[in-house]
Design an enzyme around this catalytic site. Structure first.
Site, PDB file in Angstrom:
ATOM      1  CG  ASP A  36      -2.239   0.604   1.028  1.00 17.40           C
ATOM      2  OD1 ASP A  36      -2.281   1.671   0.391  1.00 17.40           O
ATOM      3  OD2 ASP A  36      -3.242   0.032   1.502  1.00 17.40           O
ATOM      4  CG  ASP A  38      -4.355   5.909   0.801  1.00 20.04           C
ATOM      5  OD1 ASP A  38      -5.290   5.122   0.989  1.00 20.04           O
ATOM      6  OD2 ASP A  38      -4.228   6.994   1.406  1.00 20.04           O
ATOM      7  CG  HIS A  87      -8.996  -0.727   4.478  1.00 22.78           C
ATOM      8  ND1 HIS A  87      -8.815  -0.749   3.103  1.00 22.78           N
ATOM      9  CD2 HIS A  87      -8.533   0.466   4.899  1.00 22.78           C
ATOM     10  CE1 HIS A  87      -8.260   0.388   2.732  1.00 22.78           C
ATOM     11  NE2 HIS A  87      -8.068   1.142   3.795  1.00 22.78           N
TER      12      HIS A  87
HETATM   13  O1  TEU Z   1      -9.264   6.146   1.762  1.00 22.07           O
HETATM   14  C1  TEU Z   1      -9.663   7.270   1.052  1.00 22.07           C
HETATM   15  C2  TEU Z   1     -10.813   7.935   1.548  1.00 22.07           C
HETATM   16  O2  TEU Z   1     -11.217   8.944   0.993  1.00 22.07           O
HETATM   17  C3  TEU Z   1     -11.468   7.395   2.748  1.00 22.07           C
HETATM   18  O3  TEU Z   1     -11.583   8.399   3.686  1.00 22.07           O
HETATM   19  C4  TEU Z   1     -12.765   6.895   2.332  1.00 22.07           C
HETATM   20  O4  TEU Z   1     -13.388   7.854   1.563  1.00 22.07           O
HETATM   21  C5  TEU Z   1     -13.667   6.674   3.480  1.00 22.07           C
HETATM   22  O5  TEU Z   1     -13.138   5.785   4.364  1.00 22.07           O
HETATM   23  C6  TEU Z   1     -14.936   6.103   2.994  1.00 22.07           C
HETATM   24  O6  TEU Z   1     -15.850   6.707   3.761  1.00 22.07           O
HETATM   25  C7  TEU Z   1      -7.903   5.879   1.866  1.00 22.07           C
HETATM   26  C8  TEU Z   1      -7.709   4.650   2.720  1.00 22.07           C
HETATM   27  O7  TEU Z   1      -8.285   3.541   2.090  1.00 22.07           O
HETATM   28  C9  TEU Z   1      -8.281   4.918   4.086  1.00 22.07           C
HETATM   29  O8  TEU Z   1      -8.228   3.793   4.916  1.00 22.07           O
HETATM   30  C10 TEU Z   1      -7.483   6.054   4.680  1.00 22.07           C
HETATM   31  O9  TEU Z   1      -8.044   6.425   5.912  1.00 22.07           O
HETATM   32  C11 TEU Z   1      -7.448   7.269   3.770  1.00 22.07           C
HETATM   33  O10 TEU Z   1      -7.171   6.945   2.419  1.00 22.07           O
HETATM   34  C12 TEU Z   1      -6.336   8.203   4.201  1.00 22.07           C
HETATM   35  O11 TEU Z   1      -5.088   7.641   3.932  1.00 22.07           O
END
Ligand code: TEU
Ligand code: CA
Length: 539
Positions: free
Chosen positions: A98, A199, A315
Site C-alpha cells: 500500500d 492510496d 477496509h
Molecule cells: O481512503 C480514502 C478515503 O477517501 C477514505 O476516507 C474513504 O473515503 C472513506 O473511508 C470512505 O468513507 C484511503 C484509505 O483507504 C483509508 O483507509 C485512509 O483512511 C485514507 O485513504 C487516508 O489515507
C-alpha cells in the site's frame, strides 16, 4: 492489449492488524500472515494487497506513515517482511504494497523538520499558507471532518491535511518530494514486491488555492513520471484508489499506451446507497436497476483502452453480505450470489479478508466500541449538530469502517483463533457459526464457491477477455449478462432478492458451469429462480 499476469490474477486484501496475531498481544502481525499463506494458497489467489505495515503512530491505522522503509513494531521487523515476500513467492503469491504518499504522518522526520520554521529545508515538502483575514485560507474540508487547514502557532501559517491533522499533505509540486517518493518505491521494488495499491492517488495533483483536490491538472504528468522513474521497468501490478474517476478518467489512468497504472478502483457502484450530494452516512435503499446500469457502463466503457478492478469490499467499506445480501436467513446463498456476479465480470477481482467465508458487519451499541477515526469524528460532529445517538449509531452500524476491520474468524475457539490475548478490536460474536474451519469442512461453503470461481477464471479465457453484454428485459431484481469470446458464449444470471423470481430466454444450456443451488441441468424457458439464486452456464 498485451496480456499481463494481473489480467488473469485474483488479489486478496489483508488488513494486517486484524488477520492473524502470532504473539498474543492482540494485534495481527507479519508472522501471523506467513502462518496463513497455506490457507491463501488453498483459496487460489495470486497476490496479496497488504494494507500499510510501515512505521506509524496509528492515528489512521497505518495510513499515517512515519518511516516508509521500516515496519511498525507491533507488526514485526523488516526481516519479517523480507521473509513474507520470499515465503509467499514459494506459493507463487506476490505482495502488493500500500503506497500512501498523498500525505505522511505528522511524526515523519520531514514534517518534524518542516515545522521548525519557514526557512527549514523540508518546509516546502508540505503545503503551507498564510491566514486570510485572520482565518483559514479557504473552505477546503478534511475527509475526517472539519477544516482541511491546521494552524501552526509557531510559524503563524496553516498547513493542509485532507485527512486528519496528523496526516499533513505532501507538496507534489516540489521536485524533491517526488524524488523522495521514487526512491522509497524503488526501495520496495528492489525487494521484489509485486506492485502497489496507491492510496487516494487522484489527490496528488491538487491545487489547494483553487480548492481543486481530485484530478488536478498535473496528476497524469506525475503518474507518467512515476512510471518512468520506478515501476515501469518491472512486471508489477499498480492500482490507484480514485474516488473521483469516471470511465473517461479511468482510461487516462489505465490505458497501457499512456504508461500510467494497470487499473484503478472506482467507487460509482459503491456509492449507490448514498443520498445524492450527502455524506456516506446518509443512506438510501439500493436500486438494483441502478447497480445494473453502473456495472454495465464500466464493463463496456473502458473497451480495449483500460482495465477494471472488481470489488465489493475493502477496509473502508461495510461487509457486502450485510449490505446488499442477507446476513441472516440467506447468508450463504446471498454471499455466493454476490461472489458469482462479481467474479464473472471482466477485470481483476479483489477479495477482502473474510469475504470468502461470508463475514458480516459487527453490531455496535455504543461509541466506546468504535476505534475508527472517521466514525468517531462523525459521531461527535453530528451529536453537536443535534442528531440523536440512535440515528448516528445506525449510520455507523451500516457504513462504519470498523465493520470490515474486526478480526478474521479462523475457528470457534476463543477470539475466533485470531489471538491468544485480548484482540485490539472486538471479534464478531457470530464466529461460532462463521469461521474458516467450518467453511473448509463443508464442501458447500462460501469458501469453496470463491475457490471454484478463482479456478474457473484461470481455466477459461472468456472470463478475462470476453465481451460483456447486459440482458435488458429481465425482472428488475434479476441481474443477467452474457460473456462472449470467439464462438463461446456464457450466460450469468443472479436473483438479487430474497423472493423467488423468474428468468426466461431462448438460449439452450450446454453446460452448467456453477450455481449456488444444486442443479445439473437448467431449462431457460421460464426458469424459476430461488431466493438469491445465481448460476453460470455455457450456451
Ligand atoms: O481512503 C480514502 C478515503 O477517501 C477514505 O476516507 C474513504 O473515503 C472513506 O473511508 C470512505 O468513507 C484511503 C484509505 O483507504 C483509508 O483507509 C485512509 O483512511 C485514507 O485513504 C487516508 O489515507
Ligand atoms: Ca501480534
Amino acid at each position: 492489449m498485451d496480456p499481463r499476469w494481473w489480467h488473469t490474477a485474483v488479489i486478496y486484501q489483508i488488513y494486517p492488524r486484524s488477520f492473524q496475531d502470532s504473539n498474543g498481544d492482540g494485534i495481527g502481525d507479519i508472522k501471523g500472515i506467513i502462518s496463513r499463506l497455506d490457507y491463501l494458497h488453498t483459496l487460489g489467489i495470486n497476490a496479496i494487497w497488504l494494507s500499510p505495515v510501515y512505521k506509524s503512530p496509528n492515528v489512521d491505522n497505518g495510513y499515517d506513515i512515519s518511516d516508509y522503509r521500516d515496519i511498525m513494531d507491533e507488526f514485526g521487523s523488516i526481516e519479517d517482511m523480507d521473509e513474507l515476500i520470499s515465503e509467499a513467492a514459494k506459493y507463487d503469491i506476490k505482495i502488493i504494497m500500500d503506497l500512501v504518499v498523498n500525505h505522511t504522518s505528522d511524526q515523519h522526520p520531514w514534517f518534524i523538520e518542516a515545522k521548525k520554521g519557514k526557512d527549514n529545508k523540508y518546509r516546502d515538502y508540505y503545503i503551507w499558507r498564510n491566514p486570510v483575514d485572520g482565518n483559514v485560507p479557504n473552505n477546503l474540508r478534511s475527509s475526517f471532518g472539519g477544516s482541511a487547514w491546521e494552524f501552526d502557532k509557531y510559524s503563524g501559517q496553516y498547513y493542509l491535511h485532507l485527512f486528519s491533522k496528523h496526516q499533513p499533505d505532501l507538496n507534489w509540486e516540489n521536485e524533491k518530494v517526488r524524488q523522495e517518493v521514487w526512491d522509497l518505491m524503488n526501495f520496495w521494488l528492489e525487494k521484489g514486491v509485486g506492485g502497489f495499491r496507491m492510496d487516494v492517488i487522484d489527490l496528488i495533483g491538487k491545487v489547494p488555492d483553487e480548492e481543486i483536490t481530485s484530478n488536478g491538472p498535473k496528476l497524469h504528468e506525475y503518474l507518467q513520471e512515476m512510471n518512468r522513474k520506478t515501476f515501469g521497468k518491472y512486471d508489477v501490478l499498480t492500482v490507484g484508489e480514485t474516488w473521483g474517476a469516471t470511465p473517461d478518467i479511468a482510461k487516462l489512468f489505465s490505458n497501457p499506451e499512456r504508461k500510467e497504472l494497470s487499473m484503478v478502483f472506482q467507487f460509482e457502484h459503491i456509492c449507490l446507497d448514498q443520498q445524492e450530494g450527502m455524506e456516506k452516512w446518509d443512506l438510501k435503499p439500493l436500486q438494483i436497476k441502478e447497480l445494473k446500469r453502473v456495472i454495465a457502463k464500466w464493463q463496456t466503457a473502458l473497451g480495449k483502452k483500460g482495465w477494471n478492478s472488481l470489488f465489493w469490499n475493502n477496509h473502508d467499506l461495510p461487509r457486502i453480505v450485510s449490505r446488499w445480501g442477507n446476513d441472516k436467513q440467506y447468508h450463504s446463498e446471498s454471499a455466493k450470489m454476490l461472489a458469482i456476479l462479481l467474479h464473472m465480470l471482466r477485470g481483476t477481482p479483489y477479495i477482502y479478508q473474510g469475504e470468502e467465508i461470508g463475514m458480516t458487519n459487527y453490531p455496535i451499541s455504543s461509541i466506546e466500541e468504535v476505534d475508527d477515526i472517521e466514525s468517531r469524528n462523525m459521531y461527535y460532529e453530528r451529536l453537536a449538530k443535534g442528531y440523536s445517538k440512535r440515528e448516528i449509531l445506525e449510520s455507523i452500524n451500516a457504513k462504519g469502517r470498523d465493520n470490515a476491520r474486526t478480526p478474521m474468524q479462523w475457528d470457534d475457539t476463543e477470539n475466533a483463533g485470531f489471538t491468544k490475548g485480548t484482540p485490539w478490536l472486538h471479534v464478531n460474536p457470530n464466529y461460532h457459526q462463521i469461521n474458516v474451519k467450518k467453511n473448509l469442512e463443508n464442501p458447500n461453503s462460501i469458501f469453496y464457491t470463491y475457490q471454484q470461481l478463482i479456478r474457473v477464471r484461470k481455466e477459461n479465457p472468456i472470463i478475462t477477455w470476453g465481451d460483456f453484454q447486459l440482458i435488458e428485459n429481465t425482472e428488475e431484481e434479476v441481474f443477467a449478462y452474457y460473456r462472449k469470446l470467439g464462438n463461446e458464449k456464457w450466460l450469468i444470471v443472479a436473483n438479487f432478492s430474497e423472493s423467488e423470481s423468474v428468468f426466461s430466454s431462448k438460449d439452450v444450456v450446454k453446460k452448467v458451469i456453477m450455481s449456488n443451488y444444486k442443479q445439473n441441468n437448467i431449462n431457460l424457458s421460464n426458469k424459476r429462480l430461488k431466493p438469491y439464486e445465481a448460476f453460470v452456464v455455457r450456451i
